[in-house]
Write a protein that holds these residues in place. Sequence first.
Motif, PDB file in Angstrom:
ATOM      1  N   LYS A  76       1.970  13.514   0.989  1.00 36.88           N
ATOM      2  CA  LYS A  76       1.122  12.889  -0.048  1.00 36.88           C
ATOM      3  C   LYS A  76       0.083  11.923   0.532  1.00 36.88           C
ATOM      4  O   LYS A  76      -0.681  11.327  -0.197  1.00 36.88           O
ATOM      5  CB  LYS A  76       2.005  12.115  -1.037  1.00 36.88           C
ATOM      6  CG  LYS A  76       2.831  13.034  -1.911  1.00 36.88           C
ATOM      7  CD  LYS A  76       3.530  12.251  -2.996  1.00 36.88           C
ATOM      8  CE  LYS A  76       4.441  13.141  -3.821  1.00 36.88           C
ATOM      9  NZ  LYS A  76       5.538  12.385  -4.425  1.00 36.88           N
ATOM     10  N   ILE A  77       0.085  11.760   1.857  1.00 38.30           N
ATOM     11  CA  ILE A  77      -0.854  10.817   2.483  1.00 38.30           C
ATOM     12  C   ILE A  77      -2.230  11.458   2.617  1.00 38.30           C
ATOM     13  O   ILE A  77      -2.355  12.633   2.964  1.00 38.30           O
ATOM     14  CB  ILE A  77      -0.309  10.409   3.885  1.00 38.30           C
ATOM     15  CG1 ILE A  77       0.916   9.521   3.714  1.00 38.30           C
ATOM     16  CG2 ILE A  77      -1.361   9.714   4.721  1.00 38.30           C
ATOM     17  CD1 ILE A  77       0.628   8.149   3.159  1.00 38.30           C
TER      18      ILE A  77
ATOM     19  N   LYS B  99      -7.582  12.280   5.397  1.00 35.76           N
ATOM     20  CA  LYS B  99      -8.997  12.072   5.774  1.00 35.76           C
ATOM     21  C   LYS B  99      -9.291  10.593   6.031  1.00 35.76           C
ATOM     22  O   LYS B  99     -10.242  10.261   6.709  1.00 35.76           O
ATOM     23  CB  LYS B  99      -9.904  12.602   4.667  1.00 35.76           C
ATOM     24  CG  LYS B  99      -9.962  14.127   4.654  1.00 35.76           C
ATOM     25  CD  LYS B  99     -11.010  14.611   3.662  1.00 35.76           C
ATOM     26  CE  LYS B  99     -10.481  15.719   2.798  1.00 35.76           C
ATOM     27  NZ  LYS B  99      -9.811  15.305   1.568  1.00 35.76           N
ATOM     28  N   ASP B 100      -8.462   9.704   5.463  1.00 34.33           N
ATOM     29  CA  ASP B 100      -8.701   8.267   5.634  1.00 34.33           C
ATOM     30  C   ASP B 100      -7.729   7.740   6.694  1.00 34.33           C
ATOM     31  O   ASP B 100      -6.561   7.504   6.436  1.00 34.33           O
ATOM     32  CB  ASP B 100      -8.473   7.566   4.289  1.00 34.33           C
ATOM     33  CG  ASP B 100      -8.773   6.082   4.369  1.00 34.33           C
ATOM     34  OD1 ASP B 100      -8.995   5.577   5.493  1.00 34.33           O
ATOM     35  OD2 ASP B 100      -8.783   5.425   3.315  1.00 34.33           O
ATOM     36  N   LEU B 101      -8.278   7.523   7.909  1.00 28.49           N
ATOM     37  CA  LEU B 101      -7.409   7.096   9.024  1.00 28.49           C
ATOM     38  C   LEU B 101      -6.757   5.732   8.785  1.00 28.49           C
ATOM     39  O   LEU B 101      -5.679   5.465   9.310  1.00 28.49           O
ATOM     40  CB  LEU B 101      -8.234   7.031  10.308  1.00 28.49           C
ATOM     41  CG  LEU B 101      -8.219   8.306  11.162  1.00 28.49           C
ATOM     42  CD1 LEU B 101      -9.182   8.157  12.320  1.00 28.49           C
ATOM     43  CD2 LEU B 101      -6.817   8.609  11.678  1.00 28.49           C
ATOM     44  N   THR B 102      -7.419   4.871   7.959  1.00 31.20           N
ATOM     45  CA  THR B 102      -6.819   3.550   7.725  1.00 31.20           C
ATOM     46  C   THR B 102      -5.587   3.665   6.817  1.00 31.20           C
ATOM     47  O   THR B 102      -4.846   2.709   6.645  1.00 31.20           O
ATOM     48  CB  THR B 102      -7.828   2.563   7.087  1.00 31.20           C
ATOM     49  OG1 THR B 102      -8.149   3.049   5.781  1.00 31.20           O
ATOM     50  CG2 THR B 102      -9.078   2.415   7.917  1.00 31.20           C
ATOM     51  N   GLU B 103      -5.384   4.848   6.228  1.00 31.59           N
ATOM     52  CA  GLU B 103      -4.187   5.091   5.417  1.00 31.59           C
ATOM     53  C   GLU B 103      -3.196   5.968   6.189  1.00 31.59           C
ATOM     54  O   GLU B 103      -1.997   5.697   6.203  1.00 31.59           O
ATOM     55  CB  GLU B 103      -4.564   5.800   4.097  1.00 31.59           C
ATOM     56  CG  GLU B 103      -5.426   4.983   3.161  1.00 31.59           C
ATOM     57  CD  GLU B 103      -4.683   3.838   2.495  1.00 31.59           C
ATOM     58  OE1 GLU B 103      -3.518   4.020   2.117  1.00 31.59           O
ATOM     59  OE2 GLU B 103      -5.274   2.743   2.348  1.00 31.59           O
TER      60      GLU B 103
ATOM     61  N   PRO C 126       0.808  -1.226   0.000  1.00 33.95           N
ATOM     62  CA  PRO C 126       0.000   0.000   0.000  1.00 33.95           C
ATOM     63  C   PRO C 126       0.838   1.272   0.000  1.00 33.95           C
ATOM     64  O   PRO C 126       1.932   1.309   0.581  1.00 33.95           O
ATOM     65  CB  PRO C 126      -0.813  -0.111   1.289  1.00 33.95           C
ATOM     66  CG  PRO C 126      -0.474  -1.399   1.912  1.00 33.95           C
ATOM     67  CD  PRO C 126       0.567  -2.098   1.132  1.00 33.95           C
ATOM     68  N   LYS C 127       0.262   2.294  -0.642  1.00 32.43           N
ATOM     69  CA  LYS C 127       0.964   3.574  -0.786  1.00 32.43           C
ATOM     70  C   LYS C 127       1.355   4.148   0.581  1.00 32.43           C
ATOM     71  O   LYS C 127       2.445   4.702   0.756  1.00 32.43           O
ATOM     72  CB  LYS C 127       0.026   4.537  -1.521  1.00 32.43           C
ATOM     73  CG  LYS C 127       0.607   5.896  -1.783  1.00 32.43           C
ATOM     74  CD  LYS C 127      -0.410   6.762  -2.510  1.00 32.43           C
ATOM     75  CE  LYS C 127       0.004   8.223  -2.453  1.00 32.43           C
ATOM     76  NZ  LYS C 127      -1.088   9.136  -2.714  1.00 32.43           N
TER      77      LYS C 127
END
Length: 463
Positions: free
Chosen positions: A393-394, A397-401, A159-160
Amino acid sequence: MSTPSHTPHSDVKAATTNSAASSNDMLAKSGVLERFFKLSAHNTSVSTEVIAGITTFMTMVYIVFVNPQILSAAGMDASAVFVVTCLISAIGCIAMGLIANLPIALAPAMGLNAFFAFSVVVGMGVSWQVGMGTIFWGAVCFAIVSLLGIRSWILTNIPKCLRIGIPSGIGLLIAMVGFSNAGIVVASPATMITVGDLSSLECVLGALGFFIIVILASHGVHSAVLISIAVVTAIAALMGDIEYTGIVSMPPSISNTFGELDLAGSLDVALMGVIFSFALVSLFDSSGTMIGVTEKCGFTDKRGRFPRMKQALITDSATSVVGAYMGTSTVTAYIESSAGVAAGGRTGLAAIVAGLLFILVIFFSPLAAMVPGYAVAGALVYVGILMSSELAKIDGKDLTESAPAFITAVMMPFTFSITEGVAAGFITYCVLKVGTNRWREIHPGVALVALLFIIKFAFVDGH
Ligand SMILES: Nc1ncnc2[nH]cnc12
């Protein structure tokens, strides 16, 4: 990549009619350099490539001063490491130029050198010979992955957030080493770490070195790091903090490090996480850097692939294998090569010029030995900034990322270990995706790595 139709005959004709071209370039265009490096096809010339090679060299030569300082913390002979650093950088750059014809320079990676010295050797208490063995096996794994072509499979399935978290964490770890070198961050029994004596000479000169680099780099000065190290070392000499031991001499022997790695001792189950970290991080580090540099050249396609990618990765991993044998930590593609690309470098000739200059540096070992630790502190913090800049670059808003990226990055300086950061990142990613019912996003390979790290923590580290 633009490749205008072109024959040696048309070159000769063009050369004779174009009075603006230098006679050197005309000779080269019809000669061996033109044919080997395809200079006209890459819209470049011998003189441009030479300038680009010198530019890349000037931006990255600091490594010959920094690497011996870091690896000597692991108990290695600093003067042997100095020579090995020069030699392996020369070998890597020249091989990259000849085999992959890309303007990408290679040298021992910042970050992985600190991980080797401070986490693996000092932190885990293994000998430097065993630690060097783990680097060797990590590089062999990287070479196999490159040879078998499974590199792109790994890169697309990790994953990124972890791909970004890993170099960012290494950047923070390197910055931590820099702060500690300058005495700006010191140990504290109450708070684990605290601020040092900021009025001390090492803190003041360390901070000065950092500001010199950042100001010069902001003005586009390619040799910012080298100038900073030279200025701080000169001030230290004037203030009597270092002893003058000379500038040039015959190269010291490398017998203290050459072939001294412990290949059998490093194949220990307790060190598998370390070998995995060296392999995975070098793969990310090299691929990311090569894509960044070739993108600047205009060579990459939409999927980030560039010509002769396989040759470039194999050259990189093979140089790391040879480097570990000679006595230096993992070799990687240097992001500083972009400076040479900005100066017009487009072919392997630029990398070869940089490599030849590294051979000349071998004669400057007394100069390298005089550089105090705080003179390279600014360089370490600066490289840390460059490596952590990707965090922006993360998707916040998406805590799982964002959480796995953050955990991967901060666990590295907090535990002083790249392996712990990588492990925490993989585990956090899987737990969060499962916990939010998004488990379908987890690739089986990522789940397997997370599981292996859990097993390592529970059954290997715990005993
Ligand atoms: N680890 C690394 N990756 C890319 N470029 C670098 N320059 C110095 N260290 C580097």
